[in-house]
Write an enzyme that holds these catalytic residues in place. Sequence first.
Site, PDB file in Angstrom:
ATOM      1  N   ASP A   8      23.104  31.588   6.103  1.00 55.11           N
ATOM      2  CA  ASP A   8      22.572  31.059   4.868  1.00 55.11           C
ATOM      3  C   ASP A   8      21.177  31.667   4.702  1.00 55.11           C
ATOM      4  O   ASP A   8      20.570  32.131   5.676  1.00 55.11           O
ATOM      5  CB  ASP A   8      22.509  29.533   4.960  1.00 55.11           C
ATOM      6  CG  ASP A   8      21.825  28.901   3.773  1.00 55.11           C
ATOM      7  OD1 ASP A   8      22.152  29.270   2.634  1.00 55.11           O
ATOM      8  OD2 ASP A   8      20.934  28.058   3.991  1.00 55.11           O
ATOM      9  N   ASP A  10      18.154  30.388   2.269  1.00 54.23           N
ATOM     10  CA  ASP A  10      17.057  29.417   2.165  1.00 54.23           C
ATOM     11  C   ASP A  10      17.119  28.399   3.295  1.00 54.23           C
ATOM     12  O   ASP A  10      18.138  27.719   3.473  1.00 54.23           O
ATOM     13  CB  ASP A  10      17.144  28.665   0.831  1.00 54.23           C
ATOM     14  CG  ASP A  10      16.993  29.582  -0.366  1.00 54.23           C
ATOM     15  OD1 ASP A  10      15.873  29.724  -0.859  1.00 54.23           O
ATOM     16  OD2 ASP A  10      18.018  30.167  -0.786  1.00 54.23           O
TER      17      ASP A  10
END
Length: 207
Positions: A8, A10
């Site tokens: 991922d 953020d």
Amino acid sequence: MKEAVLFDLDGTLADTAPDLAAAVNRMRADQGLEPMPIGKLRPFASAGARGLVFAGMGVKPGDAEYDGLRETFLEYYAERTCVETRLFPGVGELLDELGSRGIAWGIVTNKAMRFTDRLVAALGLAPSCVVGGDSTPHLKPHPASLLLAAQQLGLAPAACCYLGDDLRDIQAARAAGMRPIAVEWGAWQADAVISRPVDLVSLLEKT
């Protein structure tokens, strides 16, 4: 050993909270509101515009003001997407280690590609694949984006693990048939939790 590691963006690969918070606080300033401390906004960095508009303005999808505030937030964020954003400590070394071991790595995020591509370039990253929130018709926790990443890598989903900091990341990984690994600041029923990026290497060696 897993053949690929997907991240991922953020809150997992990069600390984007400072720039996201700046966009929120600019919106608040427009309405004469005091800025919010970054510490209060950081937990919403992985929740995208929806979470940050709610955190900063108390407005949620379906409210009359939401669409306008969301567009304003995205406009402000576009003006400073990677001013204070940095890789989390140890992530750069982890990516180097994966490369030295011949392990492919990529990024799967709900962030739109217009922001994602800009961040990847600004941070000097060279992932084997990048899948954004508008790369498929569905956002995480739907597995579509993770499955697309595996396809781009030419690997079966089971050959990949996915690192994330949000419940949706873990749900998406499980739905895709990948091994979910949570970073310590967001553990949600993952197969494993790591507190430092370097811990991933020893974890992969045990699988």
